[in-house]
Design a protein around this motif. Structure first.
Motif, PDB file in Angstrom:
ATOM      1  N   PRO A  36      12.539  23.362   2.387  1.00  0.00           N
ATOM      2  CA  PRO A  36      11.816  23.078   1.148  1.00  0.00           C
ATOM      3  C   PRO A  36      11.046  21.761   1.163  1.00  0.00           C
ATOM      4  CG  PRO A  36      14.096  22.468   0.877  1.00  0.00           C
ATOM      5  CD  PRO A  36      13.971  23.048   2.267  1.00  0.00           C
ATOM      6  N   GLY A  37      11.299  20.879   2.164  1.00  0.00           N
ATOM      7  CA  GLY A  37      10.580  19.599   2.197  1.00  0.00           C
ATOM      8  C   GLY A  37      11.311  18.527   1.411  1.00  0.00           C
ATOM      9  N   VAL A  38      10.557  17.649   0.767  1.00  0.00           N
ATOM     10  CA  VAL A  38      11.155  16.540   0.028  1.00  0.00           C
ATOM     11  C   VAL A  38      11.983  17.079  -1.146  1.00  0.00           C
ATOM     12  CG1 VAL A  38      10.646  14.554  -1.455  1.00  0.00           C
ATOM     13  CG2 VAL A  38       9.412  14.863   0.705  1.00  0.00           C
ATOM     14  N   VAL A  57      16.486  16.095   7.701  1.00  0.00           N
ATOM     15  CA  VAL A  57      15.661  15.268   8.587  1.00  0.00           C
ATOM     16  C   VAL A  57      15.418  13.855   8.068  1.00  0.00           C
ATOM     17  CG1 VAL A  57      14.515  17.190   9.731  1.00  0.00           C
ATOM     18  CG2 VAL A  57      13.564  16.308   7.593  1.00  0.00           C
ATOM     19  N   LEU A  58      15.419  13.671   6.724  1.00  0.00           N
ATOM     20  CA  LEU A  58      15.245  12.343   6.134  1.00  0.00           C
ATOM     21  C   LEU A  58      16.313  12.150   5.078  1.00  0.00           C
ATOM     22  CD1 LEU A  58      11.351  12.213   5.624  1.00  0.00           C
ATOM     23  CD2 LEU A  58      12.665  11.255   7.523  1.00  0.00           C
ATOM     24  N   ASN A  59      16.950  10.981   5.101  1.00  0.00           N
ATOM     25  CA  ASN A  59      18.084  10.745   4.217  1.00  0.00           C
ATOM     26  C   ASN A  59      17.992   9.374   3.553  1.00  0.00           C
ATOM     27  OD1 ASN A  59      19.708  13.203   4.984  1.00  0.00           O
ATOM     28  ND2 ASN A  59      19.501  12.250   6.988  1.00  0.00           N
ATOM     29  N   GLY A  91      17.646  10.168  10.888  1.00  0.00           N
ATOM     30  CA  GLY A  91      16.931  10.435   9.653  1.00  0.00           C
ATOM     31  C   GLY A  91      17.137   9.378   8.589  1.00  0.00           C
ATOM     32  N   PHE A  92      17.530   8.176   9.020  1.00  0.00           N
ATOM     33  CA  PHE A  92      17.930   7.114   8.100  1.00  0.00           C
ATOM     34  C   PHE A  92      17.339   5.797   8.591  1.00  0.00           C
ATOM     35  CE2 PHE A  92      21.358   4.057   6.792  1.00  0.00           C
ATOM     36  CZ  PHE A  92      21.326   4.269   5.422  1.00  0.00           C
ATOM     37  N   ILE A 123       0.838  -1.202   0.000  1.00  0.00           N
ATOM     38  CA  ILE A 123       0.000   0.000   0.000  1.00  0.00           C
ATOM     39  C   ILE A 123       0.874   1.254   0.000  1.00  0.00           C
ATOM     40  CG2 ILE A 123      -0.274   0.225   2.526  1.00  0.00           C
ATOM     41  CD1 ILE A 123      -3.312   0.839   1.830  1.00  0.00           C
ATOM     42  N   PHE A 124       2.103   1.120   0.524  1.00  0.00           N
ATOM     43  CA  PHE A 124       3.078   2.212   0.470  1.00  0.00           C
ATOM     44  C   PHE A 124       4.400   1.681  -0.065  1.00  0.00           C
ATOM     45  CE2 PHE A 124       0.455   4.490   3.615  1.00  0.00           C
ATOM     46  CZ  PHE A 124       0.507   5.769   3.092  1.00  0.00           C
ATOM     47  N   GLU A 125       5.019   2.466  -0.929  1.00  0.00           N
ATOM     48  CA  GLU A 125       6.389   2.221  -1.355  1.00  0.00           C
ATOM     49  C   GLU A 125       7.142   3.537  -1.271  1.00  0.00           C
ATOM     50  OE1 GLU A 125       6.433   0.412  -5.194  1.00  0.00           O
ATOM     51  OE2 GLU A 125       5.782  -1.546  -4.447  1.00  0.00           O
ATOM     52  N   ILE A 126       8.148   3.559  -0.414  1.00  0.00           N
ATOM     53  CA  ILE A 126       8.965   4.750  -0.229  1.00  0.00           C
ATOM     54  C   ILE A 126      10.323   4.467  -0.844  1.00  0.00           C
ATOM     55  CG2 ILE A 126      10.064   6.263   1.462  1.00  0.00           C
ATOM     56  CD1 ILE A 126       6.935   4.352   2.399  1.00  0.00           C
ATOM     57  N   LYS A 127      10.723   5.277  -1.786  1.00  0.00           N
ATOM     58  CA  LYS A 127      11.967   5.036  -2.521  1.00  0.00           C
ATOM     59  C   LYS A 127      12.895   6.252  -2.426  1.00  0.00           C
ATOM     60  CE  LYS A 127      10.859   1.005  -4.616  1.00  0.00           C
ATOM     61  NZ  LYS A 127      10.508   0.891  -6.029  1.00  0.00           N
ATOM     62  N   HIS A 128      14.046   6.052  -1.814  1.00  0.00           N
ATOM     63  CA  HIS A 128      15.138   7.037  -1.771  1.00  0.00           C
ATOM     64  C   HIS A 128      14.649   8.434  -1.371  1.00  0.00           C
ATOM     65  CE1 HIS A 128      17.628   3.935  -3.489  1.00  0.00           C
ATOM     66  NE2 HIS A 128      16.814   3.823  -4.521  1.00  0.00           N
ATOM     67  N   LEU A 129      13.805   8.472  -0.367  1.00  0.00           N
ATOM     68  CA  LEU A 129      13.190   9.734   0.069  1.00  0.00           C
ATOM     69  C   LEU A 129      14.157  10.536   0.940  1.00  0.00           C
ATOM     70  CD1 LEU A 129      10.335  11.179   0.029  1.00  0.00           C
ATOM     71  CD2 LEU A 129      10.024  10.205   2.314  1.00  0.00           C
ATOM     72  N   SER A 130      14.424  11.765   0.529  1.00  0.00           N
ATOM     73  CA  SER A 130      15.250  12.684   1.321  1.00  0.00           C
ATOM     74  C   SER A 130      14.496  13.993   1.495  1.00  0.00           C
ATOM     75  CB  SER A 130      16.597  12.947   0.631  1.00  0.00           C
ATOM     76  OG  SER A 130      17.371  11.768   0.585  1.00  0.00           O
ATOM     77  N   SER A 131      14.617  14.556   2.681  1.00  0.00           N
ATOM     78  CA  SER A 131      13.862  15.775   2.980  1.00  0.00           C
ATOM     79  C   SER A 131      14.691  16.713   3.842  1.00  0.00           C
ATOM     80  CB  SER A 131      12.555  15.423   3.696  1.00  0.00           C
ATOM     81  OG  SER A 131      11.772  16.576   3.921  1.00  0.00           O
ATOM     82  N   ILE A 132      14.504  18.004   3.595  1.00  0.00           N
ATOM     83  CA  ILE A 132      15.210  19.049   4.340  1.00  0.00           C
ATOM     84  C   ILE A 132      14.185  20.060   4.821  1.00  0.00           C
ATOM     85  CG2 ILE A 132      16.961  20.867   4.216  1.00  0.00           C
ATOM     86  CD1 ILE A 132      18.144  19.359   1.796  1.00  0.00           C
ATOM     87  N   ILE A 133      14.301  20.497   6.072  1.00  0.00           N
ATOM     88  CA  ILE A 133      13.475  21.600   6.549  1.00  0.00           C
ATOM     89  C   ILE A 133      14.377  22.733   7.021  1.00  0.00           C
ATOM     90  CG2 ILE A 133      11.501  20.151   7.149  1.00  0.00           C
ATOM     91  CD1 ILE A 133      12.340  20.309  10.058  1.00  0.00           C
ATOM     92  N   SER A 134      13.846  23.937   6.991  1.00  0.00           N
ATOM     93  CA  SER A 134      14.623  25.113   7.357  1.00  0.00           C
ATOM     94  C   SER A 134      14.558  25.374   8.851  1.00  0.00           C
ATOM     95  CB  SER A 134      14.100  26.336   6.599  1.00  0.00           C
ATOM     96  OG  SER A 134      14.190  26.141   5.204  1.00  0.00           O
ATOM     97  N   SER A 135      15.598  26.000   9.372  1.00  0.00           N
ATOM     98  CA  SER A 135      15.622  26.429  10.769  1.00  0.00           C
ATOM     99  C   SER A 135      16.399  27.740  10.851  1.00  0.00           C
ATOM    100  CB  SER A 135      16.287  25.368  11.660  1.00  0.00           C
ATOM    101  OG  SER A 135      17.695  25.407  11.526  1.00  0.00           O
TER     102      SER A 135
END
Length: 374
Positions: free
Chosen positions: A62-64, A23-25, A266-267, A4-16
């Motif tokens: 910027p997110g993903v 946050v996700l690598n 984040g991994f 039902i879910f497939e997550i592939k090589h998802l990386s995400s950055i949030i600003s501070s």
């Protein structure tokens, strides 16, 4: 059973205020329809950020920035633009070494993401957040919140008073809530009451996919058992319901989950589908071993020092994020250590050391077993 879910090589950055936070690598894993998955890891490991990226509520700043999340049920939805679209229309670039990332056409990107998720949240996706008071409408009483749930569930214009009263009572009873709570506003609830109200409110919608983030925080052991009972009841009523539970509590999760996804920095370091492995720990990822040992140790403080406070998510990861405290790395040879330092580990079968493509099985991301079998 299909994923039902497939997550592939998802990386995400949030600003501070101190610059970008990675946050996700390179997150990769899958979830089969109807399964209950536990996402585990210490505080700050990225569990909540992963849930937010999977449900479209992560800050898009910027997110993903790469990879994707695919949701497949009656429809097949790719939530984020593919790599070509990202580069062509929504390119992310870094202004300076000390400032946050910017995204080209950021407003258009945000509108497209929100639109994809808008019809899913609250009906298909039920989200139980870690901080329920921040999600409950502060201007509505709890009764008004449940009235909205009732009208949406039964697709009626206006709930009849007696039917609404029965609906609220039945859902309150499941989580040991006094009926008088319906007249309160969110800021009048205790922490435990707010958590139980949110549990009752989300599950009242009968979502197809339930995301529960530390759903027993602030709840005593007796009421935790009621939460476990309700999750089990949901699965008995509809075996196709998928449940994703975020927790650091292996004991709580063990009552419910079919598999574990283990996160650090984040991994995703490991997927455990054979829960018996938690008893021996011989073939687990070194971080998972340290995490479980810290929970079981009589000297919890000393044990937790081996896994806490040694990774900075404001620095883009280079190599395995766990290498600084990994015993296998510290004892490693000249072949192992450069890989751990410079390259993210592949997804491998921990027994054979072979790279794997089928993600609905035991796997981990570690260079040690990969090299040991070569």
């Amino acid at each position: 059973m299909r994923n039902i879910f497939e997550i592939k090589h998802l990386s995400s950055i949030i600003s501070s205020v101190n610059g970008p936070v990675y946050v996700l690598n390179d997150i990769t894993f899958s979830i089969e329809k109807g399964k209950t998955i536990g996402i585990v890891g210490e505080s700050g490991s990225g569990k909540t950020q992963l849930m937010m990226a999977m449900t479209g509520i992560q800050p898009l700043t910027p997110g993903v920035v790469s990879g994707n999340v695919r949701y497949s049920d009656k429809s097949d939805i790719l939530f984020y633009p593919n790599e070509l679209e990202l580069k062509k229309h929504y390119l992310v670039h870094h202004r300076t070494n000390s400032e946050n990332y910017l995204r080209k056409n950021a407003q258009s990107f945000e509108r497209s993401i929100r639109k994809k998720f808008s019809n899913l949240r609250g009906t298909v996706f039920g989200i139980i957040p870690q901080d329920p008071k921040s999600y409950l409408n502060p201007y509505w009483t709890i009764e008004e919140l449940f009235k909205e749930a009732y009208n949406k569930l039964f697709e009626i214009g206006q709930a009849k008073e007696k039917e609404l009263e029965k609906f609220i009572y039945n859902n309150f009873e499941k989580f040991d809530l006094d009926i008088a709570v319906k007249n309160k506003y969110p800021d009048e609830l205790s922490g435990g009451e707010a958590q139980r109200v949110m549990n009752a409110f989300v599950l009242a919608h009968k979502p197809k996919v339930i995301f529960a983030d530390e759903t027993t925080t602030g709840i005593d052991v007796t009421r935790q058992k009621k939460v476990i009972k309700q999750f089990k009841l949901i699965k008995s009523e509809n075996s196709d319901t998928t449940i994703i539970i975020i927790s650091h509590d292996f004991a709580f999760l063990n009552h419910l989950v079919d598999a574990y996804i283990v996160m650090f920095g984040g991994f995703v370091v490991e997927a455990i589908h054979d829960k018996n492995k938690l008893k021996t720990m011989e073939d687990l990822h070194p971080y998972t071993v340290d995490l479980i040992s810290s929970l079981h140790s009589s000297n919890n403080k000393i044990q937790k020092e081996t896994i806490d406070n040694f990774i900075d998510l404001k620095i883009k990861p280079n190599g395995c994020p766990y290498k600084a405290r990994c015993k296998l790395y510290s004892m490693g040879n000249l072949e192992l250590q450069p890989l751990c330092e410079n390259e993210l580990p592949p997804i491998i079968n921990p027994f054979s050391g072979e790279k794997v493509e089928e993600l609905n099985t035991d796997w981990q991301r570690c260079w040690y077993p990969y090299l040991e079998t070569k």
